[in-house]
Motif scaffolding. Structure first.
Motif, PDB file in Angstrom:
ATOM      1  N   LEU A 405      -6.059   3.477  -7.253  1.00 44.83           N
ATOM      2  CA  LEU A 405      -7.394   2.938  -6.993  1.00 44.83           C
ATOM      3  C   LEU A 405      -7.598   1.607  -7.696  1.00 44.83           C
ATOM      4  CD1 LEU A 405     -10.278   3.231  -5.901  1.00 44.83           C
ATOM      5  CD2 LEU A 405     -10.838   4.561  -7.958  1.00 44.83           C
ATOM      6  N   CYS A 406      -7.133   1.501  -8.937  1.00 48.39           N
ATOM      7  CA  CYS A 406      -7.281   0.247  -9.684  1.00 48.39           C
ATOM      8  C   CYS A 406      -6.444  -0.867  -9.060  1.00 48.39           C
ATOM      9  CB  CYS A 406      -6.879   0.462 -11.141  1.00 48.39           C
ATOM     10  SG  CYS A 406      -7.840   1.752 -11.970  1.00 48.39           S
ATOM     11  N   VAL A 407      -5.251  -0.519  -8.598  1.00 44.45           N
ATOM     12  CA  VAL A 407      -4.416  -1.527  -7.942  1.00 44.45           C
ATOM     13  C   VAL A 407      -5.100  -2.025  -6.673  1.00 44.45           C
ATOM     14  CG1 VAL A 407      -2.160  -1.964  -6.911  1.00 44.45           C
ATOM     15  CG2 VAL A 407      -2.341  -0.484  -8.904  1.00 44.45           C
ATOM     16  N   PHE A 408      -5.735  -1.109  -5.926  1.00 46.03           N
ATOM     17  CA  PHE A 408      -6.479  -1.510  -4.731  1.00 46.03           C
ATOM     18  C   PHE A 408      -7.573  -2.517  -5.074  1.00 46.03           C
ATOM     19  CE2 PHE A 408      -5.475   2.645  -2.320  1.00 46.03           C
ATOM     20  CZ  PHE A 408      -4.314   2.073  -1.843  1.00 46.03           C
ATOM     21  N   CYS A 409      -8.315  -2.236  -6.145  1.00 44.58           N
ATOM     22  CA  CYS A 409      -9.430  -3.123  -6.521  1.00 44.58           C
ATOM     23  C   CYS A 409      -8.930  -4.522  -6.876  1.00 44.58           C
ATOM     24  CB  CYS A 409     -10.194  -2.512  -7.698  1.00 44.58           C
ATOM     25  SG  CYS A 409     -11.023  -0.958  -7.316  1.00 44.58           S
ATOM     26  N   SER A 418     -10.793 -10.749   1.824  1.00 44.01           N
ATOM     27  CA  SER A 418     -10.639 -11.051   3.246  1.00 44.01           C
ATOM     28  C   SER A 418     -10.796  -9.816   4.118  1.00 44.01           C
ATOM     29  CB  SER A 418      -9.262 -11.686   3.495  1.00 44.01           C
ATOM     30  OG  SER A 418      -8.234 -10.795   3.047  1.00 44.01           O
ATOM     31  N   GLU A 419     -10.319  -8.685   3.656  1.00 44.48           N
ATOM     32  CA  GLU A 419     -10.428  -7.454   4.425  1.00 44.48           C
ATOM     33  C   GLU A 419     -10.402  -6.281   3.471  1.00 44.48           C
ATOM     34  OE1 GLU A 419      -6.022  -6.367   5.839  1.00 44.48           O
ATOM     35  OE2 GLU A 419      -6.756  -8.275   6.653  1.00 44.48           O
ATOM     36  N   ARG A 420     -11.018  -5.208   3.896  1.00 42.31           N
ATOM     37  CA  ARG A 420     -11.095  -4.023   3.050  1.00 42.31           C
ATOM     38  C   ARG A 420      -9.761  -3.278   3.076  1.00 42.31           C
ATOM     39  NH1 ARG A 420     -12.452   1.435   3.340  1.00 42.31           N
ATOM     40  NH2 ARG A 420     -13.574   2.223   1.513  1.00 42.31           N
ATOM     41  N   ILE A 421      -9.286  -2.928   1.912  1.00 39.90           N
ATOM     42  CA  ILE A 421      -8.002  -2.248   1.799  1.00 39.90           C
ATOM     43  C   ILE A 421      -8.241  -0.747   1.825  1.00 39.90           C
ATOM     44  CG2 ILE A 421      -5.963  -1.896   0.375  1.00 39.90           C
ATOM     45  CD1 ILE A 421      -6.421  -4.645  -0.796  1.00 39.90           C
ATOM     46  N   VAL A 422      -7.624  -0.091   2.789  1.00 42.04           N
ATOM     47  CA  VAL A 422      -7.694   1.364   2.864  1.00 42.04           C
ATOM     48  C   VAL A 422      -6.519   1.944   2.087  1.00 42.04           C
ATOM     49  CG1 VAL A 422      -8.904   1.315   5.045  1.00 42.04           C
ATOM     50  CG2 VAL A 422      -6.412   1.336   5.035  1.00 42.04           C
ATOM     51  N   ASP A 423      -6.476   3.245   2.036  1.00 40.98           N
ATOM     52  CA  ASP A 423      -5.405   3.920   1.307  1.00 40.98           C
ATOM     53  C   ASP A 423      -4.057   3.607   1.939  1.00 40.98           C
ATOM     54  OD1 ASP A 423      -4.159   5.468  -0.513  1.00 40.98           O
ATOM     55  OD2 ASP A 423      -4.631   7.385   0.430  1.00 40.98           O
ATOM     56  N   LEU A 424      -3.110   3.167   1.104  1.00 40.61           N
ATOM     57  CA  LEU A 424      -1.789   2.775   1.585  1.00 40.61           C
ATOM     58  C   LEU A 424      -0.730   3.626   0.907  1.00 40.61           C
ATOM     59  CD1 LEU A 424      -2.142  -1.122   1.383  1.00 40.61           C
ATOM     60  CD2 LEU A 424      -2.390   0.291   3.400  1.00 40.61           C
ATOM     61  N   LEU A 429       2.112  -0.389  -0.478  1.00 44.04           N
ATOM     62  CA  LEU A 429       1.331  -0.974  -1.573  1.00 44.04           C
ATOM     63  C   LEU A 429       2.200  -1.901  -2.422  1.00 44.04           C
ATOM     64  CD1 LEU A 429      -1.311  -1.092  -3.141  1.00 44.04           C
ATOM     65  CD2 LEU A 429      -0.562   0.907  -4.429  1.00 44.04           C
ATOM     66  N   LYS A 430       3.434  -1.497  -2.688  1.00 40.04           N
ATOM     67  CA  LYS A 430       4.322  -2.375  -3.475  1.00 40.04           C
ATOM     68  C   LYS A 430       4.555  -3.702  -2.774  1.00 40.04           C
ATOM     69  CE  LYS A 430       7.752   0.475  -4.030  1.00 40.04           C
ATOM     70  NZ  LYS A 430       9.078   0.962  -4.459  1.00 40.04           N
ATOM     71  N   LEU A 719       9.088   6.598  -7.693  1.00 41.49           N
ATOM     72  CA  LEU A 719       8.191   6.940  -6.596  1.00 41.49           C
ATOM     73  C   LEU A 719       8.999   7.573  -5.473  1.00 41.49           C
ATOM     74  CD1 LEU A 719       6.055   3.701  -6.515  1.00 41.49           C
ATOM     75  CD2 LEU A 719       5.492   5.865  -7.580  1.00 41.49           C
ATOM     76  N   ALA A 720       8.471   8.652  -4.949  1.00 42.63           N
ATOM     77  CA  ALA A 720       9.152   9.321  -3.845  1.00 42.63           C
ATOM     78  C   ALA A 720       9.101   8.450  -2.606  1.00 42.63           C
ATOM     79  CB  ALA A 720       8.513  10.681  -3.567  1.00 42.63           C
ATOM     80  N   SER A 721      10.082   8.663  -1.754  1.00 42.52           N
ATOM     81  CA  SER A 721      10.109   7.945  -0.483  1.00 42.52           C
ATOM     82  C   SER A 721       9.123   8.590   0.469  1.00 42.52           C
ATOM     83  CB  SER A 721      11.533   7.941   0.078  1.00 42.52           C
ATOM     84  OG  SER A 721      12.398   7.298  -0.842  1.00 42.52           O
ATOM     85  N   THR A 722       9.365   8.476   1.753  1.00 45.06           N
ATOM     86  CA  THR A 722       8.366   8.875   2.747  1.00 45.06           C
ATOM     87  C   THR A 722       8.092  10.369   2.748  1.00 45.06           C
ATOM     88  OG1 THR A 722      10.125   9.044   4.382  1.00 45.06           O
ATOM     89  CG2 THR A 722       8.933   6.962   4.224  1.00 45.06           C
TER      90      THR A 722
END
Length: 1320
Positions: A405-409, A418-424, A429-430, A719-722
């Protein structure tokens, strides 16, 4: 997604601190229940309440909701959640209103646990917070009152009524009551006062009579407990007094001054209390306990009291314990039946959690809870790192340390909104973070050329800036709000502004390393050693380790970690760190460590105990005698237990925290051991034996453990993959681990198996790399797993090399044996061959045929004495060579297959594939040594089983035989092809192919000697033998009848020529009349003649009749009929007739204005009558008969031609069709011809004379004609009477002439006639 509901209320209100709390379902501790490990977390901020339902066992959908109460402020303690059998009820109190939200209980939504499940908040959007049955405005009890309540509590009675206890600003308590949600009723309010007289508020109108209240009566914190049929309301008030009210009797039953339990409370009584807190806890053993926190500056205190009931409905409080608090600011605390858990923040906003047993802690010492350390404040990047790789490593570091969440902000800020970032997802995200930081760097620099060092500094600067922004957001989100403890599972949750933290038990060795010295007093409190002497040495050794930890600088710690990452020796790295410590020991830290080391009597024994505990070999929590053997439920239960993404995150964080702690522990221990070696006998009382043990045993074990825990830390931070993390965890937790920890990591391969099974190949590759230098167990298994990683990354050759290296360890390692034992097909003769089969299937699944060929070729050398395995391997090689288009290599592999059945299958596949690819040249030119008959049989069976037009197996077989100069078999093949085309492909194209087939068969037979120019005719409609079919049973499985012996038909060259002409006739018919192709394919010669005549192809029909020796009558009749039709048809039919006239070869074509299609048709008929003579002029007769039957006058040329051949037949035809005049005229002419006038027109060479042979006169027909004329003369016209007389006179004349000749020359005239039976 958050859902918002707004409630309009009166403006005003004060700002209360943010708060949080939790609700745990009654069956949250019951395994397999719908609410197992399930709870609801709520937090308040101003006018907003956020509700979040979470489960550790399953993922919940639509589980978050945000409620916004416009112009209101949620009161402290104003949120309460309770459950009934059918519902979950949320009670909310603000400074101006109260609300009740009724939700469906999870057990009424689902009958069993599934993943995922809908949360109880899924349908929250359908509810209205303004429903008058579930919301109300708080009445103003005093005229002109503007301030609302300052504290609240709410509860649900056993009758289903919702009660809200509100602390009034003027003192006293108001209780607002909603009736049960499923019954009708009005909302009531009652005001509780210290006066014995209670005033009831009815219909929301305040009473005029008020008891006096003082400001000291203001309740600061409220709590409620239902006992028997009454509800007791407890309040800690501003005057430091605890009061208990009976809601049923509306009286104050108890009042106690809490300052009496505080020593040295002088001056406190005169100051109004602020920040006092009250909590309740009930248990069946202790009853109802109260914990009151007295917020006195510099000396906060917890007082624990027990409610005791006496006779006559009187109550008293028994003092249990008074516990002093620390100097930090209290945020929240929780009370259980035995402990108090406190949550504080210090001056630096760091979170502090402690707990204490309020009954059995005479020293008043709080137990320390080790909070996960905050992220590092700086970004560490090595100078030697490649600048191309650096951004990715920086991004991984940021994404791991910071909440998403902090990275999103921060990312939103960098994008300038420019645009709202949804959950990625993490991978996306990286990429987004890397692009954002790099764009910021590029837009800020003005130079175009940089050195590598300058660019590195810029990268570190901008990434540090991004990281600092993230830290600020995370610090705000990490502000603690509340603490809750589940009474059913004892799970402790810490609620923060942006997330929830879970408290987990701490291992004893971690507790020693993390605890401050003041929390460890003696060796008796060391839980990992039974011997007091060893316990004392352990305490001293741990203190030395903490000194070492303080002496290691951040740079050296980074160098140590970098050495582990680069697979360098941990012992060498520890020596370098120690040398740096000795060189930079400005604070005499080494001397302090040396002094403490001298106090340790037996350091090796203490190290052995610590290393044993670090290995998890024994139960370090309790110091038990045996290995850990936890009781694990059945797998079906484990499939849901702790299976949610939240639980996975908790487990991963716990493992990471433990690994980080123990990696530091092992690092400091290894450095301390190196210091022991350097100091030698100065600190070792045991002398050289202990030094030798330290060097040969303890230091390698410490190094090994350090590498193990670094590996675990690295993996837990990856971080786990897909794929979903909880899948890995659900597989891993099925194993018990009563083994040394290093064996868990590399020896028994449970964890890497989970990574491999869940396609986490990047992490698995890094795992294998990190264990490579120090783990020599299961090397082959690790090589196999590394091979799978290479396969996933598209590096096939590297994967093949790893698989080949692992093959040598198959018989030695349990994992590879299990791998080879799980074969679905028939097992190979040796484990190594089974392993090769497993790898070959793996390579086939990935789609690497070249590698399959290489490995199969290698495996053949292992199967020298195993024919079955050799056949399987050669078959694999053949298959993949064929798939790759290597036809020659595929054929060579086919010839090497020792199993005839497999060889035949492969041969069949080779034929089919090459035919489908149209690579017939290769197929025909292969030598097929010892396989010639099999190839012919395969092609024949394929030819007879597939569609004739879609595949060309007959042509292939023809080319196959021609290439080998076997012309008779080639002719047989083409003749069979032609026969099937006629039966199955009844189109113009099929007929064309049939003609070509018969022509090819003719050519083949003409190439061989005449005595051998014959073939065996294929049986029409025969059932061809199915490959692999039972010779005794039919399709239905029944016993087949004895085969019928059929006569073999031999076809010679002339027979083939007939079939060719017939086929060509069919094609000619189809070319001129397309619809006829459907019926011409199987038509016989007789049928074809009729079809050709009908179409107008008379030349072709005549040719076919002559070939098959058929009569031509039908042809002449058909042509005569067409002439009749043209005679009486219009212009359109005339024009169409030219088409079929042109298809017949006329001797001369007359196409002038005077010549019509009718004329040409008659001319064609005349030419055929002339060209194809017949005995007794049958063709003329049938034509004339056809014309007369249709009433068409006979053309003169036809009459003249026929009377010259057979005048008597023509006379009879006239008589048959009652043409009496024409018949009479013919007789007259015929008699004249006999008498010498026009005899040449009747084919009479010489007329009647004495010297000529006897002549023949159809007297019977003439007699019939006379009779017919005589019978009709009475009613007929005069002309017929004249004809009869004329004919009679002509006959008389003839007879007289004959008589004269007889008399004069005695010539006998023979008159042949037949007396008519009805002649009168």
């Amino acid at each position: 997604n958050d859902k918002f509901q707004c409630l309009s209320a009166l403006p005003g209100g004060v700002k209360f601190p943010d708060s949080a709390g939790g609700f745990h379902y009654a069956e949250s501790g019951k395994l397999l229940s719908i609410t197992s490990n399930r709870f609801i977390h709520w937090s308040t901020s101003g006018d907003t309440v956020q509700l979040l339902e979470q489960s550790l066992d399953t993922n919940l959908l639509n589980n978050a909701v945000k409620l916004k109460f416009t112009h209101c402020t949620v009161l402290p303690g104003g949120v309460s959640i309770q459950e009934t059998l059918n519902n979950v009820i949320v009670l909310i109190a603000t400074n101006q209103s109260v609300h009740r939200i009724v939700l469906l209980h999870p057990t009424r939504m689902y009958r069993s646990v599934s993943d995922p499940m809908q949360s109880i908040f899924a349908d929250m959007g359908k509810l209205s917070l303004q429903d008058p049955t579930h919301s109300a405005i708080i009445p103003m009890t005093t005229v002109g009152q503007t301030a609302g309540p300052s504290a609240a509590t709410a509860w649900l009675s056993h009758r289903g009524e919702a009660h809200y206890a509100l602390a009034l600003p003027a003192g006293g308590i108001m209780v607002v009551t909603f009736p049960p949600h499923n019954t009708q009723g009005s909302v009531t309010a009652v005001e509780l006062k210290r006066s014995s007289m209670m005033q009831r508020l009815a219909g929301w109108m305040p009473s005029a009579i008020r008891g006096e209240q003082s400001p000291g009566d203001l309740a600061l914190s409220l709590a409620v407990r239902e006992l028997e049929d009454d509800s007791f309301i407890f309040a800690i008030c501003q005057d430091h007094k605890l009061r208990m009210w009976s809601f049923r009797d509306q009286t104050c039953l108890l009042e106690a001054d809490m300052l009496e339990y505080m020593p040295a409370c002088k001056g406190v009584k005169r100051v109004a209390g602020q920040g006092h807190r009250l909590r309740l806890a009930f248990s069946s053993t202790t009853g109802l306990c109260l914990a009151v926190y007295m917020a006195v500056p510099q000396r906060g205190q917890f007082t624990v009291l027990q409610l005791v009931a006496t006779d006559s409905n009187r109550y008293s409080l028994d003092h249990i314990s008074s516990l002093f608090s620390t100097q930090e600011t209290l945020v929240d605390f929780a009370l259980t039946s035995t402990d108090i858990w406190g949550l504080w923040v210090d001056d630096s906003n760091s979170t502090i959690i402690k707990y204490i047993n309020f009954e059995h802690n005479t020293a008043g010492q709080w137990n320390q809870v080790f909070v996960q350390p905050p992220p590092e404040e700086e970004v560490h990047i090595g100078v030697d790192q490649d600048p191309r790789v650096r951004p990715a490593r920086l991004c991984v570091f940021v994404c791991w340390c910071i909440l998403k969440l902090c990275v999103f902000c921060v990312l939103q800020i960098y994008r300038r909104g420019s645009e709202r970032i949804v959950d990625l997802p993490w991978e996306t995200l990286k990429k987004e973070v890397t692009v954002a930081v790099e764009n910021e760097l590029q837009s800020s620099v003005t130079e175009f050329e940089f050195s590598q060092e300058e660019y590195r500094q810029l990268q570190v600067e901008f990434w540090s800036k991004f990281y600092a922004c993230c830290l600020q957001y995370q610090e705000a989100q990490a502000m603690p709000l509340g603490l809750t403890i589940s009474p059913h599972t004892a799970m402790v949750c810490l609620f923060k502004r942006g997330f929830v933290s879970f408290l987990l038990p701490c291992f004893a060795v971690d507790h020693l390393y993390l605890s401050y010295d003041e929390y460890l007093f003696s060796e008796e409190e060391t839980p990992i050693a039974e011997d007091p002497e060893v316990g004392r040495d352990i305490l001293q050794l741990v203190q030395c380790l903490r000194l070492v930890s303080d002496a290691v600088s951040g740079e050296m710690a980074y160098e140590m970690e970098k050495a582990l990452e680069h697979l360098q020796s941990p012992e060498r790295a520890a020596e370098l760190v120690l040398e740096n410590m000795l060189a930079n020991d400005n604070d005499n830290m080494i001397e302090d460590i040396q002094n403490k080391l001298q106090d340790i009597r037996n350091p090796t024994a203490a190290m052995i105990v610590l290393l044993r505990e670090m290995d998890l070999e024994t139960d370090s929590e309790t110091g038990g005698d045996g290995p850990i053997a936890p009781v694990i439920p059945t797998p079906s239960r484990l499939s849901q237990l702790y299976g949610s993404s939240t639980a996975v995150t908790v487990v991963c964080q716990a493992v990471c925290h433990m690994a980080m702690t123990r990696a530091l522990f092992c690092r400091d221990l290894l450095i301390l051991q190196k210091l022991y070696l350097r100091l030698g006998d100065n600190v070792f009382l045991g002398g050289g034996a202990q030094l030798l043990q330290l060097q040969q045993d303890l230091i390698p074990r410490s190094s090994h453990l350090l590498s193990s825990y670094y590996l675990l830390k690295h993996i837990s931070q990856s971080l786990a993959s897909t794929y979903s993390d909880h899948i890995i965890y659900s597989k891993c937790k099925n194993y018990t681990w009563p083994l040394p920890f290093s064996d868990i990591l590399c020896g028994f391969l449970y964890f890497p198996e989970c990574l491999m099974a869940n396609c986490q190949y990047t992490q698995l590759q890094e795992y294998v790399r990190l264990i490579g230098p120090w783990c020599q167990v299961n090397v082959g298994s690790c090589r196999f797993m590394l091979g799978q990683c290479y396969l996933a990354n598209g590096e096939g050759q590297k994967a093949l090399q790893c698989f080949q290296e692992a093959a040598t360890e198959v018989e030695k390692e349990e994992f590879l044996m299990r791998l080879t034992g799980a074969e679905e097909e028939e097992a190979a003769s040796t484990p190594r061959l089974q392993y090769y089969n497993k790898v070959l299937r793996l390579l086939e699944d990935v789609g690497l045929p070249e590698l399959v060929i290489q490995l199969a070729t290698l495996a053949i050398t292992e199967a020298i004495n195993d024919v079955r395995s050799q056949a399987a391997l050669w078959t694999r090689i053949f298959k993949h060579h064929l798939d790759l288009g290597h036809n020659s290599q595929a054929y060579e592999a086919l010839t090497q297959i020792p199993d005839s059945s497999r060889q035949l299958d492969c041969l069949r596949q080779l034929v089919v594939v090459l035919c489908e690819r149209s690579q017939l040249q290769d197929l025909v030119q292969f030598s097929y040594v010892n396989l010639h008959d099999e190839v012919v049989s395969i092609i024949e069976s394929r030819a007879r089983a597939v569609d004739l037009l879609a595949h060309n197996y007959y042509e292939l077989l023809y080319a196959f035989h021609i290439n080998r100069h076997n012309y008779r078999k080639a002719g047989t093949v083409m003749f069979e092809y032609g026969m099937r085309l006629g039966r199955e492909v009844r189109t113009r194209l099929g007929l064309q192919k049939q003609v070509n087939c018969y022509l090819a068969a003719l050519n083949c037979l003409r190439l061989i000697r005449p005595e051998y120019a014959w073939i065996v005719q294929p049986t029409s409609g025969a059932m061809y033998e199915r490959p692999g079919a039972s010779p005794k049973r039919n399709y239905d499985g029944e016993f087949a009848a004895d085969p019928v012996k059929r006569q073999v038909d031999i076809l010679e060259l002339k027979d083939l020529e007939k079939e060719y002409i017939l086929a060509r006739s069919r094609l000619t018919l189809a070319q001129h009349h397309q619809p006829s192709a459907a019926i011409a394919g199987s038509a016989s010669a007789v049928e074809m003649v009729a079809l050709l005549v009908q179409t107008g192809l008379f030349d072709c029909a005549l040719s076919l009749c002559q070939t098959f020796k058929l009569p031509l009558m039908s042809v002449f009749e058909g042509l005569a009929f067409k002439c009749i039709k043209l005679q009486y048809s219009g212009e359109e039919v005339q024009n169409e007739a030219w088409n079929w006239l042109a298809a017949n070869q006329l001797s001369t074509v007359v196409n002038t204005k005077e010549s019509s299609a009718t004329d040409e048709a008659w001319r064609l008929l005349a030419s055929y009558l002339e060209k194809y003579p017949s005995p007794n002029a049958q063709h003329y007769r049938c034509v004339i008969n056809k014309l007369l039957s249709h009433g068409v006058p006979l053309p003169d040329w036809l009459v003249n031609a026929y009377k010259a051949v057979d005048a008597a037949s023509l006379l009879r035809l006239y008589l048959n069709y009652d043409l009496l005049e024409a018949a009479a005229e013919l007789v007259l002419e015929y008699v004249d011809a006999l008498l010498g006038k026009g005899h040449q027109y009747f084919g009479i060479e010489r007329p009647l004379s004495a010297t000529t042979p006897s002549v023949w006169l159809p007297y019977t027909a003439i007699d019939q004609l006379l009779q017919a004329l005589n019978e009709t003369q009475t009613s007929a016209a005069v002309s017929q009477h004249l004809v009869h007389q004329l004919l009679t006179s002509k006959l008389v004349k003839l007879f007289l002439e004959v008589l004269n000749l007889v008399v004069s020359q005695t010539v006998v005239l023979t008159v042949t006639y037949t007396v008519n039976s009805d002649r009168k």
